[in-house]
Design a protein around this motif. Sequence first.
Motif, short mmCIF file in Angstrom:
data_model
loop_
_atom_site.label_atom_id
_atom_site.label_comp_id
_atom_site.label_asym_id
_atom_site.label_seq_id
_atom_site.Cartn_x
_atom_site.Cartn_y
_atom_site.Cartn_z
N VAL A 5 -41.59 -23.53 43.91
CA VAL A 5 -42.75 -24.22 43.38
C VAL A 5 -43.54 -22.79 42.89
O VAL A 5 -43.73 -21.95 44.95
CB VAL A 5 -44.16 -25.00 43.96
N ASP A 6 -43.84 -21.93 41.92
CA ASP A 6 -44.91 -21.17 41.88
C ASP A 6 -45.88 -21.74 42.19
O ASP A 6 -46.93 -22.38 42.06
CB ASP A 6 -44.96 -20.97 40.76
N PRO A 7 -46.64 -20.64 43.47
CA PRO A 7 -48.42 -20.98 43.88
C PRO A 7 -49.17 -20.84 42.77
O PRO A 7 -50.11 -21.08 42.97
CB PRO A 7 -48.17 -20.03 45.49
N VAL A 127 -55.02 -25.24 45.60
CA VAL A 127 -54.20 -24.03 46.37
C VAL A 127 -53.29 -23.93 47.33
O VAL A 127 -54.43 -24.81 48.07
CB VAL A 127 -55.19 -22.84 46.11
N GLN A 128 -52.45 -23.34 47.95
CA GLN A 128 -51.96 -23.71 48.69
C GLN A 128 -52.22 -23.53 50.66
O GLN A 128 -51.84 -23.59 51.40
CB GLN A 128 -50.62 -23.62 48.47
N GLN A 129 -52.59 -22.08 50.33
CA GLN A 129 -53.58 -21.84 51.39
C GLN A 129 -54.00 -22.87 52.16
O GLN A 129 -55.02 -22.82 51.72
CB GLN A 129 -54.20 -20.01 51.41
N ASP A 130 -54.08 -22.72 53.73
CA ASP A 130 -55.25 -23.33 54.64
C ASP A 130 -56.26 -23.30 53.95
O ASP A 130 -56.58 -21.78 54.28
CB ASP A 130 -55.10 -23.18 55.81
N GLY A 131 -57.66 -24.04 54.02
CA GLY A 131 -58.30 -23.91 53.69
C GLY A 131 -59.64 -23.60 52.12
O GLY A 131 -60.35 -23.20 51.76
N ILE A 189 -47.39 -33.21 48.13
CA ILE A 189 -46.22 -33.62 47.34
C ILE A 189 -46.10 -32.26 46.06
O ILE A 189 -46.58 -32.09 45.71
CB ILE A 189 -46.97 -34.97 46.38
N CYS A 190 -44.25 -32.13 45.91
CA CYS A 190 -43.63 -31.30 44.59
C CYS A 190 -42.87 -31.74 44.03
O CYS A 190 -42.93 -33.26 43.93
CB CYS A 190 -43.17 -30.52 45.87
N ALA A 191 -43.85 -31.91 42.53
CA ALA A 191 -42.83 -31.76 41.55
C ALA A 191 -42.15 -31.00 40.84
O ALA A 191 -43.01 -30.49 40.12
CB ALA A 191 -44.24 -32.94 41.35
N ARG A 192 -41.16 -31.84 40.54
CA ARG A 192 -40.75 -30.88 38.64
C ARG A 192 -41.06 -32.34 37.41
O ARG A 192 -40.59 -32.79 37.90
CB ARG A 192 -39.34 -30.68 39.09
N GLU A 193 -41.62 -31.50 36.38
CA GLU A 193 -42.03 -31.85 35.51
C GLU A 193 -41.86 -31.46 34.27
O GLU A 193 -41.72 -30.36 33.98
CB GLU A 193 -43.85 -32.00 35.15
N ALA A 209 -47.26 -28.43 43.70
CA ALA A 209 -47.01 -28.95 45.09
C ALA A 209 -49.23 -29.13 44.65
O ALA A 209 -49.76 -28.32 45.00
CB ALA A 209 -46.76 -27.82 45.53
N ILE A 210 -48.97 -30.33 45.71
CA ILE A 210 -50.13 -30.96 45.65
C ILE A 210 -50.39 -31.28 46.86
O ILE A 210 -49.56 -32.55 47.36
CB ILE A 210 -50.70 -32.12 44.70
#
Length: 258
Positions: A5-7, A127-131, A189-193, A209-210
């Motif tokens: 996943v590209d962030p 956004v994957q970063q915590d916070g 949850i990561c997904a490829r669509e 990724a969500i």
Amino acid sequence: MSIQVDPAWWKTLFDEVYLLTDARSVCDRQITRREVDLICRLLPIQDSHKILDLCGGHGRHCLELSRRGYTACTLLDYSEKLINIARTNASKNDLKMEFICGDARQMDIPPASYEHVIIMGNSLGYVQQDGADAKIISEAFRVLRTGGWILVDVADGEAVRSSFSPNAWHEIGEGVVVCRQREIREPFICAREVVLSKSDGLIRDQSYAIRIYDAAGLSDLLEESGFTRINIHTEFSPHAADGDYGFMNNRMIAIGQK
Ligand SMILES: C[S@@+](CC[C@H](N)C(=O)[O-])C[C@H]1O[C@@H](n2cnc3c(N)ncnc32)[C@H](O)[C@@H]1O
């Protein structure tokens, strides 16, 4: 093979193709009406109140609110394409509202501007970063007037895990097929669509990724930003028919007051 996943996926995914792939949820007027019924049931909205539809996409909720006489709505979203679609719809239907294209983590909006902020349709956790989500909720807190309310509608993480299916596909009309491959990589949850047109071939192959929340996590998120009187509802599902609607199946609705 694990899904890559590209962030920055969320900066480009929300366009006309998203309105196709998620049409069963986000382009169905009946579903939007049920969601707006719920908003009106849970929040003490008055006609004169200012409402911010944060991460509001193509504006389906604030357009419906405006149709119901709540005419002081603002739509904020990162996607310029979706904002433009909302703007065109509003002007076609003679509905007045404001539009802001921007990042919910840092809004160019003065403090204490709104009576209500709504974040609908599973729009947190991108956004994957915590916070990052805490920044969005803190911004919502800042732009609310004292006594104002937030409503957050996300997928119910517990239900997502318990009904998890690694593969899903559905057709849109006669011509387009949407295939999803999924993976749980806590807390995401990561997904490829993969979206295919039967006549023209590949339309999109993109991954995302969500972050998913359970009730305690969502409640903490609101509480840490200063919200009180937090209440979580998990019984809501706007779809009348069974089906795999991705993150839109089992919803968790949190409200809180500033
Ligand atoms: C699944 S869509 C839902 C849109 C709308 N709330 C609905 O229910 O139709 C998620 C939306 O959140 C927006 N979004 C996600 N993160 C954002 C951020 N940091 N700032 C602004 N918009 C954001 C995306 O651009 C996208 O339009």
